[in-house]
Design a protein around this motif. Structure first.
Motif, mmCIF file in Angstrom:
data_model
loop_
_atom_site.group_PDB
_atom_site.id
_atom_site.type_symbol
_atom_site.label_atom_id
_atom_site.label_comp_id
_atom_site.label_asym_id
_atom_site.label_seq_id
_atom_site.Cartn_x
_atom_site.Cartn_y
_atom_site.Cartn_z
ATOM 1 N N CYS A 1 -5.033 19.158 -7.156
ATOM 2 C CA CYS A 1 -4.698 17.746 -7.378
ATOM 3 C C CYS A 1 -3.186 17.535 -7.394
ATOM 4 O O CYS A 1 -2.470 18.133 -8.186
ATOM 5 N N CYS B 1 -9.304 17.255 -3.986
ATOM 6 C CA CYS B 1 -10.271 17.862 -4.916
ATOM 7 C C CYS B 1 -11.661 17.932 -4.295
ATOM 8 O O CYS B 1 -12.424 18.842 -4.603
ATOM 9 N N CYS C 1 -6.410 11.219 -2.554
ATOM 10 C CA CYS C 1 -6.019 12.075 -1.428
ATOM 11 C C CYS C 1 -7.211 12.850 -0.897
ATOM 12 O O CYS C 1 -7.210 13.309 0.222
ATOM 13 N N SER C 2 -8.218 13.060 -1.757
ATOM 14 C CA SER C 2 -9.431 13.818 -1.466
ATOM 15 C C SER C 2 -9.256 15.330 -1.450
ATOM 16 O O SER C 2 -10.179 16.049 -1.083
ATOM 17 N N CYS D 1 -5.436 8.941 -10.068
ATOM 18 C CA CYS D 1 -5.857 9.434 -8.749
ATOM 19 C C CYS D 1 -5.232 8.636 -7.607
ATOM 20 O O CYS D 1 -5.261 7.404 -7.606
ATOM 21 N N ILE D 2 -4.675 9.345 -6.623
ATOM 22 C CA ILE D 2 -4.129 8.675 -5.455
ATOM 23 C C ILE D 2 -5.074 8.797 -4.245
ATOM 24 O O ILE D 2 -4.666 8.538 -3.105
#
Ligand code: SF4
Lengths: 491, 222, 257
Positions: free
Chosen positions: A392, A334, A331-332, A328-329
């Motif tokens: 994502c 999702c 980014c939000s 996970c990076i």
């Protein structure tokens, strides 16, 4: 370890920091769903960001290729994580930085508190960072008599109102402009009493509030978006310039990063610097990205500490599929597309990591301690609709991980629950055709309940939940297999 | 960090690395091949008129004010006008800023040599710099703190108005092309528009802590 | 073509209209449909609730029953096909049964959701149906994002004579069913359902259709509770309706069963 695990740990006593709330998702969601202001704010904000993201992602004709590259780059990182970390440590050290390692949140906090103490500072400026929210660093600094000043606008709003963050990118997503104005009027000593709720005016108020602090700060604290193993380059992606202030003006910079935030080489950033801003703020590029490597004579902080945090990440890495959650990076995207997040909001997840990724990351980081662990409820906070996977940027198969974590939650049952018993009975019936037909005949008895044409309620656990808002038709007079036998001769 | 956890014998470093090694081996130690099928060269050649035109659009879209000049002879007049329009009477210049860019400028220059204290930077009205590279697809330019015409990071951060001169030969289309031109060792700042925030209802508004006004002088034939 | 039907447990026991219509439609198009009577359930509810170990015998049973039953297998359910295609082999491998995993993959490669079977395998989009009603289509999550059926159901619906198709706003958003989600997180589910129903009502359609009985049960259950007068009808029933044998919108929630 100085604390004892008393079953349901409170946040303060949990060595993991803020990875566990105090109530289950449905209990917390119950409150959020009834909060009409929250619902309006979240609905408006997530709709806005979804449209922006869709527009800028649509501009990129090689988006899917970028996603695949991002996915594989992260998988490669996981396969080489210990070696890459040692390489990063060597690169940062060679360029004048000091690297520290922390097993858990408490240890990370202790390291940072000691480092700040050594500078003699009683105040630090902070760039928004999930890692330090995770460890509860601000509380730890506070206990040591050091004031931690959040400088990201949304984080400032959360801090001023003594609230909790509810989103990776915009921790105050649950607040609208007039609530923000009220918070500023109440909590900012020098604020213009005629402040309006015009976003630009609110941003200016934050600028005025923090300006002197920035210019006089001696210690800055940040997180990391990407750390490049071979060059020791750290990057922080932001919008407002508060990050630049914290990274540039103080004499000492302390950066805390989860061990997974690493990429092998500088050129790998070409993938992530395209994926992240478009997925996150829905911009082609965020206003500011800073990168630095160790210490640069004559520019910026002359003392640089990098704290590498495990805090459960090694648990996650041990699972062949589950480790995807470490890709996970933050980014939000999702969160913004999740229909559950949009309605229940970030606080319902308890952990500092909300939304679909939080629902699979938090229980893996903490482990599920038993049937009463509130984090065991998180993997069920999803209809498995799959919107998160499509959004994502690094193609984390969140729906699959949700199912996996549901299995982990069930594995943690120390005694059979009512649901276990029911599912076992159903599985037994369904694995045996004879018993299945018998079960169907039992179902048909339900026709007695539906003489009015629809069933409005039935007794039994779970039924009340369904019938709170939904009818059910009575079972049919003839099942499909009876119809088939009658019309097609039972072949 | 020996002793950070009383009673533990190994250092945190050793313990974290040992845990990670064990976990990595348990979860799988095979690296996949990374497919690089995305575009690594942009849709327009570096320095081309098309790349510059796209940069003009993307910069403007994120609220930078773009000024086009055909060649470097035109730069100083534009800078002079931009500073004047903003009412700027003082500005910082990095030590290696080309003198010809300032030939017609009447505002008072404050050279950053020796480095100006932060409080001084806070009092000047503007800063004028070059840039290392610019990305047309995203409306971004990158400042390299070690480049003499760009200067240390603080000078482009504290003053409220940034004037950046971009030569066409510094303009590429895509992010991969830009990163290939940059040296990861030095402090770099990627700038895309004036400082902004999306923190209020996820709408972008310009003007927070970084320079609130951004003028870009694009040098090159149309 | 000889086609084996997965009636689905829900279709068999509670909503036989959908598998019946599937049989009638495929037979009308000249195909032979077989119904292996030993079939029970694909195990989706167990898998998606996390009972992966308990699901293993169900997967084995499904694979045993359908391997060899016919060249292709059809289910009028996106989520059941999704489970077969994306979860059966995973459950088998987790249970340490590689042979079953391979057999499950082979079967999954020949198992289709109804619109896929019609458009991709049988090559028809105009099935000769007649359905003079105003209809809106909800693309269920598993059909849309697990199977990627895309616009196949819409192409089939557009070819139906007499049918007026109205676009559903925010069509791609989940209705809030999610199996046990609707029970375990009933309130969040209801909030999602409320928005789905509002969108359905905004189309002024008489009928809301979809390729999944379970989602229709959910949406239909809500619309019935609101006494909205809108019916939920499986796509197979619309496609099975002809001028000679028109089907009234025999709604999933109607009392005429
Ligand atoms: S899981 Fe994927 S979409 Fe969600 S925050 Fe992480 S990177 Fe973004």
């Amino acid at each position: 370890m100085t604390t004892t695990d008393l079953g349901m740990p409170t946040v303060a006593s949990d060595p993991h920091g803020h990875l566990r709330g105090t109530e289950t998702f449905p209990v917390a969601a119950h409150r959020a769903l009834a909060d009409t202001q929250l619902r309006q704010n979240l609905g408006h904000a997530t709709r806005t960001i979804r449209a922006k993201r869709a527009a800028v992602v649509g501009e990129v004709d090689d988006w899917e290729e970028l996603r695949r590259a991002g996915e594989c780059l992260k998988a490669d990182v996981m396969a080489r994580l210990p070696e890459l970390l040692e390489q990063l440590e060597a690169s940062v050290t060679a360029r004048g930085g000091v690297v520290h390692w922390a097993r858990d949140a408490q240890e990370a906090n202790r390291i940072v508190v000691d480092l700040v103490r050594q500078t003699g500072a009683d105040e630090v400026v902070k760039v928004k960072s999930m890692a330090t929210q995770e460890t509860g660093l601000n509380e730890a600094l506070g206990e040591a008599g050091i004031a931690a000043l959040e400088t990201d606008l949304a984080e400032l709003i959360v801090q001023l109102s003594d609230d909790r963050p509810s989103h990776f990118l915009v921790p105050a997503i649950h607040r609208n402009r007039s609530e923000i104005r009220d918070i500023f009027l109440r909590e900012m000593p020098d604020v213009d009493p005629d402040l309006t709720d015009e976003p630009r005016k609110l941003a200016m108020a934050a600028r005025a509030h923090l300006r002197r602090k920035f210019l006089s700060a001696t210690v800055g604290i940040s997180g990391v978006n990407f750390a490049v193993a071979d060059s020791g380059t750290i990057s922080v992606v932001e919008s407002e310039g508060n990050g630049r202030m914290c990274l540039t003006l103080p004499d000492t910079l302390i950066t805390v990063m989860g061990v997974e935030k690493i990429v092998p080489t500088w050129s790998d950033l070409e993938v992530f610097l395209q994926l992240l801003p478009r997925s996150s703020t829905g911009e082609r590029m965020n206003p500011y990205t800073s990168t630095w490597s160790g210490v640069t004579p004559g520019d910026g902080p002359q003392t640089f500490h990098l704290v590498l945090l495990d805090n459960g990440r090694s648990n996650v890495l041990a699972s062949p599929d589950g480790r995807q959650a470490l890709h996970c990076i933050r980014c939000s995207a999702c969160l913004n597309v999740c229909p559950v997040y949009e309605r229940a909001g970030g606080h319902a997840y308890g952990s500092i990591y909300p939304g679909p990724i939080g629902a699979v990351l938090s229980p893996q980081l903490t482990g599920i301690s038993g049937p009463d662990d509130v984090n065991a409820s998180l993997p069920y906070a999803s209809s498995l609709c799959g919107a998160c996977f499509d959004a994502c940027p690094v193609r984390i198969d969140i729906p699959h991980l949700l199912v996996q974590q549901r299995a982990a939650a069930i594995d943690a049952h120390t005694r059979p629950t009512a649901q276990d018993v029911a599912m076992r009975a159903a599985a037994a019936a369904m694995a045996t055709p004879g018993r299945f037909s018998l079960a169907e005949r039992v179902v048909k008895l339900g026709r007695l309940l539906g003489r009015s044409g629809r069933i409005r309620s039935v007794p039994g656990p779970g039924a009340a939940a369904w019938f709170g808002a939904r009818d059910m038709p009575p079972p049919p007079a003839e099942t499909f297999r009876e119809w088939w036998a009658r019309t097609r001769g039972g072949s | 960090m020996v002793g950070a956890h009383p009673g533990r014998l190994v250092s945190a470093r050793e313990e974290v690395l040992a845990r990670l090694r064990a976990a990595r081996d348990a979860g799988g130690a095979t690296s996949p091949d990374v497919p690089r099928e995305y575009r690594r060269t942009g849709s327009h050649p570096p320095g081309s008129a098309a790349a510059v035109a796209r940069l003009d659009e993307t910069l403007t879209d994120y609220r930078a004010t773009v000024h086009r000049v055909a060649d470097e002879d035109g730069v100083s007049a534009v800078i002079a006008r931009v500073l004047e329009d903003a009412g700027a009477t003082t500005f910082v210049a990095p030590p290696g800023l080309p003198a010809r860019w300032l030939a017609e400028v009447t505002a008072r220059v404050r050279p950053d040599a020796p480095p100006l204290p932060v409080a001084e930077l806070d009092r000047v009205d503007a800063v004028v710099t070059g840039a290392a590279v610019a990305i047309a697809d995203t409306g971004t330019f990158v400042l390299d703190a070690r480049a003499p015409d760009q200067g240390r990071r603080a000078i482009t951060l504290v003053p409220d108005h940034h004037v950046c001169v971009l030569r066409a030969d510094a303009v590429v289309s895509s992010v991969p092309e830009a990163l290939a031109r940059l040296d990861p060792d030095g402090p770099l700042t990627f700038v895309s528009g004036p400082s902004a925030t999306s923190d209020i209802e996820l709408d972008r508004v310009e003007g927070v802590h970084g320079p609130r006004r951004l003028d870009v002088v694009l040098v090159g034939p149309r | 073509m000889r086609i084996a039907l997965v009636a689905t447990c829900l279709g068999d026991a509670m909503f036989p209209q959908a598998p019946r219509a599937t049989v009638e439609l495929l037979e009308r198009l000249g195909h032979e449909v077989v119904f292996p009577a030993e079939q029970t359930c694909c195990g989706q509810a167990h898998v998606n609730t996390g009972y992966l170990d308990m699901a293993l015998p169900l997967v084995r049973h499904h694979v045993d029953v359908f391997t060899g039953a016919a060249d292709v297998v059809v289910a009028p359910s996106g989520s059941c096909v999704g489970c077969v295609r994306h979860q059966h082999a995973m459950v088998a491998r987790r249970g340490g049964d590689e042979g079953l995993a391979r057999a499950a993959e082979d079967l999954a490669g020949r198992t289709y959701e109804l619109s896929e079977l019609l458009v991709d395998v049988l090559g028809v989009t105009d099935v000769g149906a007649y359905y003079p009603h105003r209809v809106t289509y909800h693309p269920t999550c598993h059909s849309l994002r697990m199977l990627r059926v895309g616009d196949k159901p819409l192409r089939l619906l557009r070819a139906v004579r007499g049918l007026t198709l109205t676009e559903l706003p925010d069509a791609e958003v989940c209705c809030g069913f999610g199996g046990t989600f609707a029970v375990k997180n009933a309130e969040t589910s209801t909030a999602m359902l409320a928005d789905k129903m509002a969108n359905v009502l905004s189309t002024h359609a008489e009928v809301c259709t979809a390729g999944d009985t379970s989602c229709l049960m959910h949406i239909g259950g809500g619309l019935s509770r609101l006494r909205s007068g809108v019916r939920t009808v499986h796509l197979a029933e619309i496609l099975a309706s002809t001028e000679d044998a028109p089907r009234v919108p025999d709604a999933i929630m109607s009392e005429a069963r």
